[in-house]
Motif scaffolding. Structure first.
Motif, PDB file in Angstrom:
ATOM      1  N   TYR A  73       0.552  -0.713  -0.202  1.00  0.00           N
ATOM      2  CA  TYR A  73       0.048  -0.191   0.111  1.00  0.00           C
ATOM      3  C   TYR A  73       0.731   1.188  -0.069  1.00  0.00           C
ATOM      4  CZ  TYR A  73      -4.380  -2.254   0.759  1.00  0.00           C
ATOM      5  OH  TYR A  73      -5.789  -2.778  -0.302  1.00  0.00           O
ATOM      6  N   GLY A  76       1.800   2.059  -3.753  1.00  0.00           N
ATOM      7  CA  GLY A  76       0.875   2.434  -4.576  1.00  0.00           C
ATOM      8  C   GLY A  76       0.100   1.069  -5.145  1.00  0.00           C
ATOM      9  N   SER A  78      -2.059  -1.108  -4.213  1.00  0.00           N
ATOM     10  CA  SER A  78      -2.886  -1.683  -3.793  1.00  0.00           C
ATOM     11  C   SER A  78      -3.314  -2.497  -4.376  1.00  0.00           C
ATOM     12  CB  SER A  78      -3.945  -0.890  -3.386  1.00  0.00           C
ATOM     13  OG  SER A  78      -3.487   0.698  -3.455  1.00  0.00           O
ATOM     14  N   ARG A 109      -4.980   6.712   1.307  1.00  0.00           N
ATOM     15  CA  ARG A 109      -4.395   7.628   0.989  1.00  0.00           C
ATOM     16  C   ARG A 109      -4.128   6.867  -1.148  1.00  0.00           C
ATOM     17  NH1 ARG A 109       1.645   6.029   0.775  1.00  0.00           N
ATOM     18  NH2 ARG A 109       2.235   6.259  -1.382  1.00  0.00           N
ATOM     19  N   GLU A 110      -5.573   6.490  -1.753  1.00  0.00           N
ATOM     20  CA  GLU A 110      -6.234   6.665  -3.034  1.00  0.00           C
ATOM     21  C   GLU A 110      -7.402   7.106  -2.740  1.00  0.00           C
ATOM     22  OE1 GLU A 110      -6.542   2.978  -5.005  1.00  0.00           O
ATOM     23  OE2 GLU A 110      -3.857   2.533  -4.380  1.00  0.00           O
TER      24      GLU A 110
END
Length: 190
Positions: A73, A76, A78, A109-110
């Motif tokens: 995570y 990036g 995911s 985060r996204e």
């Protein structure tokens, strides 16, 4: 010993040698090895080590793959993390609050708010109770997205559920109050 002194390259060579002779590391050594790989940015190598041991039934507990979930995570990845999450569930592993916190962190985060709350509900329906770290991640996410009232509702929810705020949580709240020029609220909170 290579892992204990922090020698990652020798650790990789010794790990390959161990597998060749059908030896496996102890759980603490494996966890440290995976953490070292992730910290060095070698998440794909950590996944490889994990999958090799999983195929040989040498994975011991949730703590081993939680390290990889967090690393995926944070980098990036995911989709890969979610695949790992489901694979471990399929293999019979029971996820803990750290596993779910990694997922929530990744979705925050996204910017995937719907997924954040969907997974929070799913986690709670599976009998796993959120902790202060997870709530703080959600509160910060809401603040960062301009949802002040929702974030403060989560702070109140934390208190109602007996989840004591920690220094980090208070700092997140104070930061947001400061950005909003709410000096009276800051004084009251302090």
């Amino acid at each position: 010993m290579a892992i204990n002194v922090g020698n990652l390259l020798d650790g990789l060579l010794i790990f390959e040698l161990m597998l060749r002779y059908d030896y496996h590391p102890t759980e603490p050594t494996l966890n440290k090895f995976i953490l070292m790989l992730c910290d060095a940015g070698m998440v794909s190598n950590a996944c490889l080590v994990f999958s090799l041991l999983l195929r040989r039934s040498y994975i011991y507990s949730v703590y081993c793959y939680n390290l990889i979930l967090w690393a995926l995570y944070k980098t990036g990845q995911s989709y890969t993390a979610l695949q790992l999450f489901y694979l471990m569930k399929k293999k019979g592993f029971v996820h803990n609050v750290c596993s779910y916190t990694a997922l929530i962190y990744g979705f925050c985060r996204e910017g995937l708010q719907d997924n954040v709350f969907q997974w929070l509900d799913f986690m709670q329906s599976n009998g796993c109770k959120p902790n202060v770290i997870m709530y703080t991640i959600i509160v910060k996410f809401l603040f960062d997205n301009g949802k002040f009232e929702e974030a403060m509702d989560f702070v109140n929810k934390m208190e109602r559920e007996g989840c004591n705020l920690d220094l980090f949580t208070y700092n997140v709240i104070l930061r947001e109050l400061f950005h909003r020029d709410r000096l009276d609220d800051i004084s009251e909170l302090i």
